[in-house]
Write a protein that holds these residues in place. Sequence first.
Motif, PDB file in Angstrom:
ATOM      1  N   ALA A  93       0.841  -1.202   0.000  1.00 49.01           N
ATOM      2  CA  ALA A  93       0.000   0.000   0.000  1.00 49.01           C
ATOM      3  C   ALA A  93       0.871   1.245   0.000  1.00 49.01           C
ATOM      4  O   ALA A  93       0.542   2.237  -0.646  1.00 49.01           O
ATOM      5  N   VAL A 151      -2.236   5.743   2.598  1.00 45.26           N
ATOM      6  CA  VAL A 151      -1.840   4.332   2.768  1.00 45.26           C
ATOM      7  C   VAL A 151      -2.875   3.614   3.620  1.00 45.26           C
ATOM      8  O   VAL A 151      -3.283   2.491   3.305  1.00 45.26           O
ATOM      9  N   ARG A 176      -5.905   2.919   1.521  1.00 44.19           N
ATOM     10  CA  ARG A 176      -5.656   1.801   0.605  1.00 44.19           C
ATOM     11  C   ARG A 176      -5.712   0.474   1.359  1.00 44.19           C
ATOM     12  O   ARG A 176      -6.277  -0.505   0.868  1.00 44.19           O
ATOM     13  N   CYS A 177      -5.163   0.437   2.570  1.00 45.61           N
ATOM     14  CA  CYS A 177      -5.231  -0.786   3.383  1.00 45.61           C
ATOM     15  C   CYS A 177      -6.683  -1.138   3.696  1.00 45.61           C
ATOM     16  O   CYS A 177      -7.053  -2.320   3.675  1.00 45.61           O
TER      17      CYS A 177
END
Length: 90
Positions: free
Chosen positions: A41, A51, A54-55
């Motif tokens: 990510a 990030v 995205r995770c």
Amino acid sequence: MTYTYTPDFSTQRDRVRLEIGDTQFDATAKLLLTDEEVAQAGTLEGDDVSVAARCCEFLAARFSSKVDQTEGKLSLKLSQRAEAYRTMAM
């Protein structure tokens, strides 16, 4: 595949884990993402918040294959987990 969490928040991995609630200290607990998945990510996004989002997208995708289950009076709403991570990703 490894899992590392150090609450000194000196790494992006630790800050992201805190943001998404993946901060298990009990080795027998269900861990959400490996270090490698968080790092992936990080290669796709830059800042900590992006990030973490995205995770959350990764986790929503993982949990979206889970279905709600009912047996007698017991009901598990597994779809809510995917929806919660979708919401967190926004």
